[in-house]
Design a protein around this motif. Structure first.
Motif, short mmCIF file in Angstrom:
data_model
loop_
_atom_site.label_atom_id
_atom_site.label_comp_id
_atom_site.label_asym_id
_atom_site.label_seq_id
_atom_site.Cartn_x
_atom_site.Cartn_y
_atom_site.Cartn_z
N ASN A 1 0.92 -1.20 -0.02
CA ASN A 1 0.01 0.04 -0.19
C ASN A 1 0.75 1.13 -0.09
O ASN A 1 0.46 2.13 -0.40
CB ASN A 1 -0.83 -0.02 1.28
N SER A 2 2.04 1.06 0.48
CA SER A 2 3.13 2.51 0.67
C SER A 2 3.81 2.45 -0.93
O SER A 2 4.13 3.70 -1.16
CB SER A 2 4.14 2.38 1.60
N LEU A 3 3.53 1.77 -1.95
CA LEU A 3 4.31 1.85 -3.13
C LEU A 3 3.25 2.86 -4.08
O LEU A 3 2.27 2.79 -3.84
CB LEU A 3 4.29 0.66 -3.91
N PRO A 4 3.95 3.43 -4.94
CA PRO A 4 3.38 4.44 -5.93
C PRO A 4 2.20 3.46 -6.96
O PRO A 4 2.85 2.20 -6.99
CB PRO A 4 4.29 5.27 -6.80
N ALA A 5 1.11 4.11 -7.13
CA ALA A 5 0.25 3.07 -8.07
C ALA A 5 0.80 2.81 -9.38
O ALA A 5 0.58 1.68 -9.75
CB ALA A 5 -0.96 4.19 -8.41
N ASP A 6 1.73 3.39 -10.01
CA ASP A 6 2.31 2.90 -11.30
C ASP A 6 3.32 1.91 -11.03
O ASP A 6 3.26 1.07 -11.64
CB ASP A 6 3.15 4.38 -12.02
N VAL A 7 3.92 1.68 -9.85
CA VAL A 7 4.52 0.57 -9.42
C VAL A 7 3.68 -0.40 -9.32
O VAL A 7 3.81 -1.69 -9.94
CB VAL A 7 5.54 0.71 -8.26
N ARG A 8 2.92 -0.59 -8.40
CA ARG A 8 1.72 -1.62 -8.06
C ARG A 8 0.90 -2.00 -9.48
O ARG A 8 0.55 -3.13 -9.50
CB ARG A 8 0.57 -0.99 -7.17
N SER A 9 0.85 -1.14 -10.42
CA SER A 9 -0.22 -1.64 -11.48
C SER A 9 0.82 -2.05 -12.54
O SER A 9 0.41 -2.07 -13.67
CB SER A 9 -0.75 -0.48 -12.11
N ALA A 10 2.14 -2.40 -12.31
CA ALA A 10 2.90 -2.92 -13.49
C ALA A 10 2.44 -4.35 -14.24
O ALA A 10 1.83 -5.00 -13.20
CB ALA A 10 4.44 -3.30 -13.10
N SER A 11 2.54 -4.42 -15.22
CA SER A 11 1.82 -5.42 -16.06
C SER A 11 2.65 -6.82 -15.97
O SER A 11 1.97 -7.79 -16.23
CB SER A 11 1.67 -5.03 -17.64
N SER A 12 3.85 -6.87 -15.76
CA SER A 12 4.66 -8.05 -15.64
C SER A 12 5.49 -8.05 -14.48
O SER A 12 5.80 -6.84 -13.98
CB SER A 12 5.56 -8.26 -16.99
N LEU A 13 6.28 -9.08 -14.17
CA LEU A 13 7.28 -9.13 -13.06
C LEU A 13 8.49 -8.34 -13.30
O LEU A 13 8.78 -7.54 -12.54
CB LEU A 13 7.45 -10.70 -12.72
#
Length: 147
Positions: A114-126
């Motif tokens: 939850n502390s990560l930015p949204a663009d990091v959390r929403s990454a499409s691949s590992l």
């Protein structure tokens, strides 16, 4: 190096001495930054966040995936009433023991996620997630160095 430093950090210092030819008495921040190494606490966060990502995407053992739940999927929340319903935030399990309970995967994983930015959390691949996460943590570790 002092006694109260993390054991992983000791390993980082050893490798910095070996690879860069530095003395133990020299300052290592620039050396770590030049190798693109994360400091020990950020490295632990990196590994935990990757495990959470894998658990959310079905690439981790089931017992880890079972400990994570999106806020929108929590039974106590009414759907559509909260802004967090449309985000990828995870529910944090309350812990009884502050010292040990907060370090459990069920608590530490969602709190970090939850502390990560949204663009990091929403990454499409590992691979993309790891790149964005490392960049994010690297900028936190070395704010004076721009990527």
């Amino acid at each position: 190096m002092t006694k109260d430093q993390h054991p992983t950090q000791h390993t980082h210092y050893y490798w910095a001495v070996s690879i860069a030819g530095r003395r133990c008495s020299e300052h290592f921040t620039d050396t770590f930054a030049s190798f693109l190494w994360l400091r020990a606490p950020k490295l632990i966060k990196f590994k935990l966040a990757v495990i959470v990502y894998r658990a959310l995407h079905g690439a981790a053992p089931q017992y880890l995936s079972d400990q994570l739940q999106y806020v929108a999927d929590l039974p106590t929340r009414r759907r559509g009433c909260l802004r967090s319903w449309t985000t990828s935030l995870l529910g944090i399990c309350p812990s009884r023991c502050v010292t040990v309970g907060d370090q459990s995967f069920a608590t530490a994983g969602p709190r970090l996620w939850n502390s990560l930015p949204a663009d990091v959390r929403s990454a499409s691949s590992l691979t993309t997630f790891r790149q964005k996460l490392k960049t994010h943590l690297y900028r936190q570790s070395y704010p004076d160095i721009f990527l």
